[in-house]
Write a protein that holds these residues in place. Structure first.
Motif, PDB file in Angstrom:
ATOM      1  N   ILE A 284       3.508   2.796  -5.099  1.00 21.42           N
ATOM      2  CA  ILE A 284       2.642   3.578  -5.693  1.00 21.42           C
ATOM      3  C   ILE A 284       1.220   2.691  -6.126  1.00 21.42           C
ATOM      4  CG2 ILE A 284       2.578   5.284  -7.823  1.00 21.42           C
ATOM      5  CD1 ILE A 284       5.413   5.510  -7.579  1.00 21.42           C
ATOM      6  N   MET A 285       0.053   3.717  -5.761  1.00 21.98           N
ATOM      7  CA  MET A 285      -1.147   3.081  -5.821  1.00 21.98           C
ATOM      8  C   MET A 285      -1.896   3.531  -6.930  1.00 21.98           C
ATOM      9  SD  MET A 285      -0.359   0.130  -4.206  1.00 21.98           S
ATOM     10  CE  MET A 285      -2.059  -0.872  -4.222  1.00 21.98           C
ATOM     11  N   GLN A 286      -1.330   4.545  -7.772  1.00 22.86           N
ATOM     12  CA  GLN A 286      -2.375   5.279  -8.554  1.00 22.86           C
ATOM     13  C   GLN A 286      -0.973   5.836  -9.664  1.00 22.86           C
ATOM     14  OE1 GLN A 286      -4.621   8.122  -6.757  1.00 22.86           O
ATOM     15  NE2 GLN A 286      -3.017   9.455  -6.189  1.00 22.86           N
ATOM     16  N   GLY A 287      -1.745   6.055 -10.990  1.00 29.28           N
ATOM     17  CA  GLY A 287      -0.977   6.433 -11.801  1.00 29.28           C
ATOM     18  C   GLY A 287       0.022   5.516 -12.808  1.00 29.28           C
ATOM     19  N   GLU A 288       0.741   5.977 -13.600  1.00 29.81           N
ATOM     20  CA  GLU A 288       1.317   5.047 -14.487  1.00 29.81           C
ATOM     21  C   GLU A 288       2.517   4.143 -14.072  1.00 29.81           C
ATOM     22  OE1 GLU A 288       3.285   7.416 -17.782  1.00 29.81           O
ATOM     23  OE2 GLU A 288       1.290   8.108 -18.358  1.00 29.81           O
ATOM     24  N   GLN A 289       2.796   4.242 -12.677  1.00 33.74           N
ATOM     25  CA  GLN A 289       3.922   3.396 -11.961  1.00 33.74           C
ATOM     26  C   GLN A 289       3.491   2.451 -11.176  1.00 33.74           C
ATOM     27  OE1 GLN A 289       6.458   6.349 -10.206  1.00 33.74           O
ATOM     28  NE2 GLN A 289       7.464   7.099 -11.857  1.00 33.74           N
ATOM     29  N   VAL A 290       2.013   2.172 -11.057  1.00 38.85           N
ATOM     30  CA  VAL A 290       1.553   1.389 -10.392  1.00 38.85           C
ATOM     31  C   VAL A 290       1.987  -0.207 -10.462  1.00 38.85           C
ATOM     32  CG1 VAL A 290      -0.842   0.003  -9.995  1.00 38.85           C
ATOM     33  CG2 VAL A 290      -0.716   2.690 -10.091  1.00 38.85           C
ATOM     34  N   GLU A 291       2.006  -0.560 -11.889  1.00 42.45           N
ATOM     35  CA  GLU A 291       2.571  -1.930 -12.493  1.00 42.45           C
ATOM     36  C   GLU A 291       3.880  -2.172 -11.876  1.00 42.45           C
ATOM     37  OE1 GLU A 291       2.114  -3.831 -16.540  1.00 42.45           O
ATOM     38  OE2 GLU A 291       3.936  -3.148 -16.169  1.00 42.45           O
ATOM     39  N   SER A 292       4.832  -1.250 -12.231  1.00 43.85           N
ATOM     40  CA  SER A 292       6.316  -1.664 -11.715  1.00 43.85           C
ATOM     41  C   SER A 292       6.787  -1.384 -10.141  1.00 43.85           C
ATOM     42  CB  SER A 292       7.250  -0.430 -12.270  1.00 43.85           C
ATOM     43  OG  SER A 292       6.936   0.633 -12.240  1.00 43.85           O
ATOM     44  N   SER A 293       5.754  -0.425  -9.728  1.00 37.55           N
ATOM     45  CA  SER A 293       5.926  -0.487  -8.112  1.00 37.55           C
ATOM     46  C   SER A 293       5.335  -1.566  -7.475  1.00 37.55           C
ATOM     47  CB  SER A 293       5.022   0.896  -7.813  1.00 37.55           C
ATOM     48  OG  SER A 293       5.617   0.962  -6.390  1.00 37.55           O
ATOM     49  N   VAL A 294       4.215  -2.118  -7.840  1.00 36.40           N
ATOM     50  CA  VAL A 294       3.536  -3.156  -6.940  1.00 36.40           C
ATOM     51  C   VAL A 294       4.446  -4.364  -7.223  1.00 36.40           C
ATOM     52  CG1 VAL A 294       1.456  -4.826  -6.681  1.00 36.40           C
ATOM     53  CG2 VAL A 294       1.325  -2.299  -6.948  1.00 36.40           C
ATOM     54  N   ILE A 295       4.923  -4.699  -8.429  1.00 31.38           N
ATOM     55  CA  ILE A 295       5.679  -5.802  -9.002  1.00 31.38           C
ATOM     56  C   ILE A 295       7.006  -5.907  -8.157  1.00 31.38           C
ATOM     57  CG2 ILE A 295       7.113  -7.118 -10.590  1.00 31.38           C
ATOM     58  CD1 ILE A 295       4.899  -6.157 -12.781  1.00 31.38           C
ATOM     59  N   HIS A 296       7.728  -4.712  -7.844  1.00 30.83           N
ATOM     60  CA  HIS A 296       8.644  -4.469  -7.142  1.00 30.83           C
ATOM     61  C   HIS A 296       8.445  -4.975  -5.816  1.00 30.83           C
ATOM     62  CE1 HIS A 296      12.687  -2.992  -5.623  1.00 30.83           C
ATOM     63  NE2 HIS A 296      11.910  -2.679  -4.776  1.00 30.83           N
ATOM     64  N   ALA A 297       7.280  -4.433  -5.338  1.00 32.58           N
ATOM     65  CA  ALA A 297       7.079  -4.727  -3.875  1.00 32.58           C
ATOM     66  C   ALA A 297       6.794  -6.365  -3.795  1.00 32.58           C
ATOM     67  CB  ALA A 297       5.625  -4.103  -3.290  1.00 32.58           C
ATOM     68  N   LEU A 298       5.912  -7.001  -4.691  1.00 33.50           N
ATOM     69  CA  LEU A 298       5.948  -8.353  -4.501  1.00 33.50           C
ATOM     70  C   LEU A 298       7.107  -9.269  -4.675  1.00 33.50           C
ATOM     71  CD1 LEU A 298       2.813  -8.678  -7.201  1.00 33.50           C
ATOM     72  CD2 LEU A 298       2.727  -9.274  -4.626  1.00 33.50           C
ATOM     73  N   ASN A 299       8.164  -8.555  -5.349  1.00 29.03           N
ATOM     74  CA  ASN A 299       9.439  -9.369  -5.429  1.00 29.03           C
ATOM     75  C   ASN A 299      10.185  -9.385  -4.118  1.00 29.03           C
ATOM     76  OD1 ASN A 299       9.283  -9.950  -7.979  1.00 29.03           O
ATOM     77  ND2 ASN A 299      10.169  -8.043  -8.820  1.00 29.03           N
ATOM     78  N   ASP A 300      10.116  -8.155  -3.504  1.00 23.61           N
ATOM     79  CA  ASP A 300      10.546  -8.178  -1.925  1.00 23.61           C
ATOM     80  C   ASP A 300       9.782  -9.095  -0.921  1.00 23.61           C
ATOM     81  OD1 ASP A 300      12.288  -6.250  -3.043  1.00 23.61           O
ATOM     82  OD2 ASP A 300      11.098  -4.281  -2.260  1.00 23.61           O
ATOM     83  N   ILE A 301       8.738  -9.020  -1.035  1.00 20.95           N
ATOM     84  CA  ILE A 301       8.008 -10.049  -0.406  1.00 20.95           C
ATOM     85  C   ILE A 301       8.438 -11.650  -0.670  1.00 20.95           C
ATOM     86  CG2 ILE A 301       5.602 -11.037   0.395  1.00 20.95           C
ATOM     87  CD1 ILE A 301       4.542  -8.183  -0.213  1.00 20.95           C
TER      88      ILE A 301
ATOM     89  N   SER B  26       0.852  -1.408  -0.086  1.00 22.83           N
ATOM     90  CA  SER B  26      -0.120  -0.001   0.010  1.00 22.83           C
ATOM     91  C   SER B  26       0.808   1.054   0.082  1.00 22.83           C
ATOM     92  CB  SER B  26      -1.046  -0.023   1.341  1.00 22.83           C
ATOM     93  OG  SER B  26      -1.669   0.950   1.334  1.00 22.83           O
ATOM     94  N   SER B  27       0.149   2.430  -0.146  1.00 20.87           N
ATOM     95  CA  SER B  27       0.923   3.734   0.013  1.00 20.87           C
ATOM     96  C   SER B  27       0.988   4.046   1.463  1.00 20.87           C
ATOM     97  CB  SER B  27       0.343   4.701  -0.612  1.00 20.87           C
ATOM     98  OG  SER B  27       0.608   5.876  -0.227  1.00 20.87           O
ATOM     99  N   GLU B  28       2.393   4.356   1.912  1.00 24.21           N
ATOM    100  CA  GLU B  28       2.520   4.454   3.346  1.00 24.21           C
ATOM    101  C   GLU B  28       1.417   5.542   3.682  1.00 24.21           C
ATOM    102  OE1 GLU B  28       6.250   4.866   6.334  1.00 24.21           O
ATOM    103  OE2 GLU B  28       6.614   5.015   4.161  1.00 24.21           O
ATOM    104  N   GLN B  29       1.245   6.640   3.263  1.00 21.11           N
ATOM    105  CA  GLN B  29       0.451   7.555   3.439  1.00 21.11           C
ATOM    106  C   GLN B  29      -1.013   7.522   3.360  1.00 21.11           C
ATOM    107  OE1 GLN B  29       3.097   8.363   1.309  1.00 21.11           O
ATOM    108  NE2 GLN B  29       4.452   8.723   3.105  1.00 21.11           N
ATOM    109  N   ALA B  30      -1.277   6.592   2.709  1.00 19.63           N
ATOM    110  CA  ALA B  30      -2.879   6.361   2.485  1.00 19.63           C
ATOM    111  C   ALA B  30      -3.618   6.037   3.628  1.00 19.63           C
ATOM    112  CB  ALA B  30      -3.199   5.149   1.556  1.00 19.63           C
ATOM    113  N   ALA B  31      -4.884   6.801   3.793  1.00 22.46           N
ATOM    114  CA  ALA B  31      -5.763   6.441   4.921  1.00 22.46           C
ATOM    115  C   ALA B  31      -6.168   5.174   4.966  1.00 22.46           C
ATOM    116  CB  ALA B  31      -6.956   7.511   4.817  1.00 22.46           C
ATOM    117  N   GLY B  32      -6.413   4.645   4.106  1.00 25.72           N
ATOM    118  CA  GLY B  32      -6.805   2.940   3.963  1.00 25.72           C
ATOM    119  C   GLY B  32      -5.848   2.092   4.729  1.00 25.72           C
TER     120      GLY B  32
END
Length: 447
Positions: free
Chosen positions: A186-203, A155-161
């Protein structure tokens, strides 16, 4: 011939365009760039070759503030997305040529249903490809551990959710303990795909530390859902070894990620509630099993107690019966033992008699033989008796009790004893050469 100035030439072009392209046109194009500046929307349009994806046409388009503020809300409401690069659009445009800024198309209207159709076709193509690869249902084949308490959060660290999710877990009504680790993305915009994939790789590198992954968005606009409808991100989620719970949109918005995830929920708080309810169900199941175990143990103990009571009443009768049977067996065995002992004694007595009958004659013969041998030894001993030899006229001379066989062994002063059949004489050696002997005294010994 007089030359024209650039302004005059452009003004001429403007007049020609205004005269010849004097009506609006509907045009299909792909947005290669879109940006808002002071309420105006500036677009770069492109058409690509279907086979090579090489641009075959380019143009600029503008939508002025007054029109864009009317078109934008409707477009985003229908498509669920903002206008962005890669999106195909159907624009209602008019030609415009400005002497200073050149040619551009002025957007008067946008048909969102065209874009929706194109988006739907892309989504269906991605879904089809995922099914062909055999990964569309992989996540739903996983099992969420009964005690899923170690959670990786994307998730985004600053997200209220994200804050709502954490508060829901920390303050659950059951007092369950959860540990969660944030992997920012990053959970919105053009960088969502690469950012979430990077987080999945870390996990993935720490997969043994977690029971599940929660991907939550929360608080974002509905129009920012396009980043979750990409093939690369969908393939990463589908093939991930841990169950992934998604809470990235509203009830009516279902992304491809929602379709292939292990569990789709509406909001971050719903994701937390799902985990809490899952653990509560496991706890309830354990309590039910505990009650069943107690009930089973009590029932079994009662059955065993009844069986012991039954055996207790039967024991005296069984003991009496066993005692009678064992007594009869002991009597029978005693008779058999007594009979065997008598038989063994009779056989032993018979053997002793046989041994006695064979031993006595042999013993008598052996005694007679040994008696004869003793008599022979006695005669031999008597024949060599020194007293008898002395009586024959011989004498025996000794030195210190030992017989003298060689005169050279004597020396002057030695006292020797000569024994006869009757008595003995002691002598002192005077001279070894002459072997003269001086008797010292004579003892008479009686026979």
């Amino acid at each position: 011939m007089k030359a024209l100035t650039l302004y005059e030439l452009n003004n001429l072009v403007r007049g020609v365009i205004a005269a010849t392209l004097d009506r609006p046109y509907w045009v299909e194009a792909e947005v290669s760039e879109a940006r808002e500046v002071r309420g105006h929307c500036y677009m770069e349009l492109v058409q690509k070759d279907e086979l090579s994806a090489t641009p075959v046409a380019r143009a600029s388009a503008k939508c002025w503030h007054s029109v864009w503020m009317r078109l934008k809300p409707r477009f985003e409401q229908v498509t669920g997305q903002t206008l962005h690069a890669g999106m195909k659009v159907l624009l209602h445009v008019t030609a415009n040529f400005h002497e200073a800024y050149g040619f551009s198309w002025i957007v008067q209207d946008i048909d969102p249903t065209y874009t929706m159709g194109d988006m739907a076709r892309k989504r269906q193509e991605i879904i089809r490809q995922l099914k062909e690869e055999g990964v569309f249902d992989l996540q739903r084949q996983l099992e969420l551990p009964l005690f899923a308490q170690h959670i990786a959060v994307i998730s985004s660290e600053q997200a209220a959710g994200y804050g709502d999710f954490c508060n829901q877990l920390d303050n659950n009504d059951y007092g369950f303990y959860f540990s969660y680790t944030l992997f920012p993305a990053i959970m919105q915009g053009e960088q969502v795909e690469s950012s979430v994939i990077h987080a999945l790789n870390d996990i993935f590198d720490r997969a043994d530390d977690f029971d599940a992954v929660v991907l939550i968005r929360g608080g974002g606009a509905t129009a920012d859902m396009s980043g979750f409808d990409t093939l690369a991100l969908a393939e990463n989620v589908a093939n991930f070894p841990l169950p992934i719970i998604t809470g990235i949109g509203h009830e009516r918005d279902e992304s491809i990620l929602d379709m292939i995830s292990f569990q789709r929920v509406k909001t971050p708080t719903a994701a937390a509630a799902f985990l809490i309810d899952h653990l509560a169900a496991a706890d309830s199941h354990l309590q039910l099993l505990g009650q069943r175990t107690v009930t089973y143990v009590n029932t079994r103990m009662q059955q065993e107690h009844n069986r012991l009571d039954h055996l207790t009443h039967r024991i005296p009768m069984l003991f009496s019966l066993v005692k009678t049977r064992q007594g009869a067996i002991i009597d029978r065995l005693s008779q058999q033992i007594l009979s065997l002992m008598r038989q063994q004694l009779s056989q032993a007595r018979y053997h002793l008699e046989l041994i006695h009958g064979h031993t006595l004659p042999a013993l008598t013969q052996r005694l007679s033989t040994e008696k004869h041998r003793l008599e022979q030894y006695g005669l031999r001993l008597k024949a060599v008796d020194p007293q008898i030899i002395l009586q024959r006229g011989y004498s025996l001379t000794t030195l210190h009790g030992k017989a003298i066989r060689d005169a050279s062994t004597l020396k002057e002063g030695d006292t020797i004893v000569t024994r006869f059949a009757q008595g003995s004489v002691s002598s002192i050696v005077k001279s070894h050469q002459n072997t003269s002997v001086k008797p010292s005294h004579i003892d008479h010994e009686s026979n």
